[in-house]
Design an enzyme around this catalytic site. Sequence first.
Site, short mmCIF file in Angstrom:
data_model
loop_
_atom_site.label_atom_id
_atom_site.label_comp_id
_atom_site.label_asym_id
_atom_site.label_seq_id
_atom_site.Cartn_x
_atom_site.Cartn_y
_atom_site.Cartn_z
N HIS A 17 48.17 -22.76 -15.12
CA HIS A 17 48.57 -24.16 -15.05
C HIS A 17 49.15 -24.48 -13.66
O HIS A 17 48.80 -25.47 -13.04
CB HIS A 17 49.66 -24.47 -16.08
CG HIS A 17 49.22 -24.42 -17.50
ND1 HIS A 17 49.90 -23.73 -18.47
CD2 HIS A 17 48.18 -25.00 -18.15
CE1 HIS A 17 49.31 -23.88 -19.63
NE2 HIS A 17 48.25 -24.64 -19.48
N ARG A 90 38.26 -23.11 -17.21
CA ARG A 90 38.33 -21.65 -17.11
C ARG A 90 36.98 -21.00 -17.22
O ARG A 90 36.65 -20.08 -16.52
CB ARG A 90 39.23 -21.09 -18.22
CG ARG A 90 40.67 -21.24 -17.94
CD ARG A 90 41.48 -21.02 -19.17
NE ARG A 90 41.29 -22.09 -20.12
CZ ARG A 90 42.08 -22.34 -21.14
NH1 ARG A 90 43.11 -21.56 -21.37
NH2 ARG A 90 41.85 -23.34 -21.95
N SER A 127 47.96 -20.17 -22.86
CA SER A 127 49.33 -20.07 -23.38
C SER A 127 49.34 -19.26 -24.67
O SER A 127 50.25 -18.46 -24.89
CB SER A 127 49.89 -21.48 -23.63
OG SER A 127 49.94 -22.20 -22.44
P1 ADP Z 1 45.61 -28.36 -23.92
O1 ADP Z 1 46.24 -28.16 -25.26
O2 ADP Z 1 45.43 -29.78 -23.52
O3 ADP Z 1 44.39 -27.52 -23.65
P2 ADP Z 1 46.98 -26.57 -22.19
O4 ADP Z 1 48.45 -26.54 -21.93
O5 ADP Z 1 46.41 -25.38 -22.84
O6 ADP Z 1 46.75 -27.88 -22.96
O7 ADP Z 1 46.18 -26.81 -20.83
C1 ADP Z 1 46.47 -27.89 -19.98
C2 ADP Z 1 45.48 -27.88 -18.82
O8 ADP Z 1 45.58 -26.67 -18.09
C3 ADP Z 1 44.02 -27.97 -19.23
O9 ADP Z 1 43.32 -28.71 -18.25
C4 ADP Z 1 43.56 -26.55 -19.23
O10 ADP Z 1 42.16 -26.44 -19.03
C5 ADP Z 1 44.31 -26.04 -18.03
N1 ADP Z 1 44.50 -24.61 -18.11
C6 ADP Z 1 44.93 -23.88 -19.14
N2 ADP Z 1 44.97 -22.57 -18.83
C7 ADP Z 1 44.52 -22.47 -17.56
C8 ADP Z 1 44.26 -21.39 -16.66
N3 ADP Z 1 44.47 -20.13 -17.02
N4 ADP Z 1 43.82 -21.68 -15.43
C9 ADP Z 1 43.59 -22.95 -15.08
N5 ADP Z 1 43.76 -24.01 -15.88
C10 ADP Z 1 44.22 -23.79 -17.10
#
Ligand code: ADP
Length: 159
Positions: A17, A90, A127
């Site tokens: 993130h 990802r 996460s």
């Molecule tokens: P959601 O429940 O909306 O997927 P997340 O907190 O899991 O929320 O993810 C928020 C954003 O961060 C999304 O755009 C997701 O694709 C991105 N994201 C999650 N994990 C990663 C990662 N490892 N690398 C890059 N972007 C990520």
Amino acid sequence: MRRVVCPGSFDPMTNGHLDIISRAAALYDEVVVAVLINITKKTLFTVDERIEMIEEVTKDYDNVRVDRFHGLTVDFCTEHGINAIVRGLRAVSDFEYEMQMAQMNYRLSSVETLFMSTNPQYSFLSSSLIKEVAKYGGDVGGLVPESIAGKLHSRLAEG
Ligand code: ADP
């Protein structure tokens, strides 16, 4: 002002993130990290805790601010004068859902979605996987910001 939103659950924020947010901060005047309030989803950290953790980790970025929202991301965008959403991609498995959401959001409010490809260092990170690994005592060092790793271990220890 060119303003963009990075929406998500961030339960908790990972280095994946953070990578997306910092790269967006280099491209835009302002990046709003918007934490989704979803009362039906059981989360490890409250919205306030998640916001506090993100604020701590992003405090050195002058153009990043953290907010909360519930309901539609596009409504948050309209209320805050934002016309673009940044999402991290990802893997191909993310693509189908993200594409559908992007098209719906454009249809609803003409809000654009920009996809940023994940840093390969973090492409396996989510996460939920972090919580799973930490729960069983695995090392999450280098995968989440240090301050968050501490909070994650304490919360999991509380059971
Ligand atoms: P959601 O429940 O909306 O997927 P997340 O907190 O899991 O929320 O993810 C928020 C954003 O961060 C999304 O755009 C997701 O694709 C991105 N994201 C999650 N994990 C990663 C990662 N490892 N690398 C890059 N972007 C990520």
